[in-house]
Structures are given as C-alpha cells and as structure tokens.
Design a protein around this motif. Structure first.
Motif, PDB file in Angstrom:
ATOM      1  N   LYS A   1       0.825  -1.211   0.000  1.00  0.00           N
ATOM      2  CA  LYS A   1       0.000   0.000   0.000  1.00  0.00           C
ATOM      3  C   LYS A   1       0.853   1.253   0.000  1.00  0.00           C
ATOM      4  O   LYS A   1       0.504   2.257  -0.633  1.00  0.00           O
ATOM      5  CB  LYS A   1      -0.908  -0.010   1.228  1.00  0.00           C
ATOM      6  CG  LYS A   1      -1.812   1.202   1.354  1.00  0.00           C
ATOM      7  CD  LYS A   1      -2.701   1.090   2.581  1.00  0.00           C
ATOM      8  CE  LYS A   1      -3.623   2.298   2.721  1.00  0.00           C
ATOM      9  NZ  LYS A   1      -4.487   2.175   3.925  1.00  0.00           N
ATOM     10  N   ASN A   2       1.967   1.215   0.728  1.00  0.00           N
ATOM     11  CA  ASN A   2       2.808   2.392   0.907  1.00  0.00           C
ATOM     12  C   ASN A   2       4.195   2.176   0.315  1.00  0.00           C
ATOM     13  O   ASN A   2       4.712   1.061   0.315  1.00  0.00           O
ATOM     14  CB  ASN A   2       2.946   2.708   2.404  1.00  0.00           C
ATOM     15  CG  ASN A   2       1.609   2.909   3.081  1.00  0.00           C
ATOM     16  OD1 ASN A   2       0.787   3.700   2.630  1.00  0.00           O
ATOM     17  ND2 ASN A   2       1.378   2.181   4.158  1.00  0.00           N
TER      18      ASN A   2
ATOM     19  N   ASP B   1      -0.384  -3.361   4.032  1.00  0.00           N
ATOM     20  CA  ASP B   1       0.391  -2.256   4.594  1.00  0.00           C
ATOM     21  C   ASP B   1       1.411  -2.683   5.642  1.00  0.00           C
ATOM     22  O   ASP B   1       1.913  -1.855   6.402  1.00  0.00           O
ATOM     23  CB  ASP B   1      -0.532  -1.183   5.172  1.00  0.00           C
ATOM     24  CG  ASP B   1      -1.404  -1.698   6.311  1.00  0.00           C
ATOM     25  OD1 ASP B   1      -1.334  -2.906   6.624  1.00  0.00           O
ATOM     26  OD2 ASP B   1      -2.146  -0.886   6.891  1.00  0.00           O
TER      27      ASP B   1
ATOM     28  N   VAL C   1       7.923   2.316   0.823  1.00  0.00           N
ATOM     29  CA  VAL C   1       8.752   2.217   2.021  1.00  0.00           C
ATOM     30  C   VAL C   1      10.202   2.029   1.595  1.00  0.00           C
ATOM     31  O   VAL C   1      10.505   1.216   0.719  1.00  0.00           O
ATOM     32  CB  VAL C   1       8.321   1.019   2.902  1.00  0.00           C
ATOM     33  CG1 VAL C   1       9.260   0.865   4.088  1.00  0.00           C
ATOM     34  CG2 VAL C   1       6.878   1.178   3.356  1.00  0.00           C
TER      35      VAL C   1
ATOM     36  N   GLU D   1       5.116  -3.650   6.723  1.00  0.00           N
ATOM     37  CA  GLU D   1       6.415  -3.270   6.165  1.00  0.00           C
ATOM     38  C   GLU D   1       7.361  -4.470   6.117  1.00  0.00           C
ATOM     39  O   GLU D   1       8.439  -4.486   6.703  1.00  0.00           O
ATOM     40  CB  GLU D   1       7.018  -2.119   6.968  1.00  0.00           C
ATOM     41  CG  GLU D   1       6.240  -0.823   6.825  1.00  0.00           C
ATOM     42  CD  GLU D   1       6.942   0.359   7.463  1.00  0.00           C
ATOM     43  OE1 GLU D   1       8.100   0.203   7.900  1.00  0.00           O
ATOM     44  OE2 GLU D   1       6.324   1.435   7.524  1.00  0.00           O
TER      45      GLU D   1
ATOM     46  N   ASN E   1       4.616   1.054  -4.081  1.00  0.00           N
ATOM     47  CA  ASN E   1       3.164   1.065  -4.233  1.00  0.00           C
ATOM     48  C   ASN E   1       2.834   1.372  -5.692  1.00  0.00           C
ATOM     49  O   ASN E   1       3.724   1.470  -6.543  1.00  0.00           O
ATOM     50  CB  ASN E   1       2.510   2.054  -3.264  1.00  0.00           C
ATOM     51  CG  ASN E   1       2.963   3.493  -3.487  1.00  0.00           C
ATOM     52  OD1 ASN E   1       3.690   3.807  -4.429  1.00  0.00           O
ATOM     53  ND2 ASN E   1       2.523   4.386  -2.603  1.00  0.00           N
TER      54      ASN E   1
END
Length: 209
Positions: free
Chosen positions: A130-131, A190, A133, A192, A143
């Motif tokens: 989703k993000n 989401d 990183v 990590e 993403n």
C-alpha cells in the motif's frame, strides 16, 4: 524461489535471443536457462556463487549502472532482460560496492530500457504494498504510484501479477504456486515486510524522443 517460479511462468524467449540478468548473485535462473541452450549474461556486485563453467553463459562482476554507462552493454543490443528481487536494493548500500543513491533503482531501469532492443522484453519482480517504504540500507517496497514512476517508466506492461514470495500475515491468496494475491488485496497490504511481490512483464516500445 517463488520469484524465479513466477519468471518462468511468463518467460517466452527464443534460443537465439541474447538475455541479461541484472543482479544475479545466486545465478539459479541463468544456470537453468543456459542448461536449456539460451544465451545468457549475468551481472552482479558480488563474486561468483557457483563453481565451474557453463556454455552460453558469461558473467560480469560489477555495478550494472556503471557498466552500462561505460558501454559494456551496447544500446539496443539485448533481446530480453530479467531481474528478480534485485532492483529494490539498488543504491541502498545493501551489498559492498553499492553506491548510495536514492534514485539508483530509477537509473537502473533507464539503463535497462536503453540496452534492450526495440520490442525487447523486461521481466521484473520487486516488493509491493500500500505504501512506498525505504527500509534503511536494505530494500524498498513499491506502491502503485512509485511502481509506475520508478520501475515501469516508459515500458508497456503486458502482464503483471501479485504473489507471496514469503509469509504475508493476514493476506489472503487465491491459490497457485507461488500463491497469487488479488490486485485489490495487494494494494491494501500495509505491513512493512518485503514478502508481497509484484511481477511485471514489460515491452520496450518505440525509442524515446
């Protein structure tokens, strides 16, 4: 290795094609392809992993971006390039000799574009979620937006798939080997950890203006 399994699910190259693997420390895919008669080149910062010599296979030790900028790999010279679980480390000093450069993944993909023939195919796997990183000096998770900007760039995407390269807590899959994840679930993942992966099969279209 689930990344290599996904590569071979979509890999369709002729025996006469010249193929490069970018980031081939473990060399497994190169060895398999060479054993089946493909002409393969590998490049990696690390020293050789396997002993012995294979027909149809040559390996460079060094920084792919540096070698490409020096003309070791000629412009428009390769039929296919693949890179499994490597580009996400570029520029983060994950391995000895890796330069510190936050944009080195983008630079590597631009070099891949330049050395591929028009119409050539690029096969890539990188972590996805989703993000966006950047995990210290280790790896990036892409993403949808950063995948487009940093990895896909000017390539035409022909196939993509999301899969589990390792355990992804709480993330359902729809079966298969490696386990395939629905696109919507991949976009919402989401955690990590770099264990959800996107596979891309992309074609180089018309030369850049």
């Amino acid at each position: 290795d689930n990344d290599v399994l996904m590569l071979f699910r979509y890999f369709r190259q002729n025996k006469d094609d010249l193929i490069l693997e970018v980031g081939n420390n473990q060399e497994y895919a190169c060895h398999i392809l060479a054993d089946y008669g493909h002409k393969v080149i590998g490049v990696d910062l690390m020293s050789f992993f396997h002993e012995g010599h294979l027909l149809n296979y040559h390996r460079f030790r060094g920084d792919f971006c540096k070698l490409a900028s020096e003309g070791i790999f000629e412009k428009d010279s390769l039929d296919a390039i693949f890179s499994t679980s490597a580009i996400e480390h570029f520029g983060l000093k994950t391995y000895p000799g890796c330069p510190g450069n936050d944009c080195y993944d983008e630079i590597a993909m631009a070099h891949i574009w330049n050395v591929l023939k028009p119409g050539g195919i690029c096969y890539i796997t990188v972590p996805y979620g989703k993000n966006f990183v950047v995990h210290g000096n280790d790896w990036r998770i892409y993403n949808r937006e950063t995948l487009r900007e940093r990895i896909i760039q000017d390539f035409q995407v022909e196939n993509w798939a999301f899969f589990k390269s390792d355990v992804c807590p709480g993330l359902p899959d729809v079966g298969g080997k490696p386990p395939i994840v629905a696109e919507g679930d991949a976009d919402g993942f989401d955690l990590e950890c770099p264990h959800l992966t996107v596979f891309l099969k992309m074609r180089k279209g018309c030369p850049r203006a």
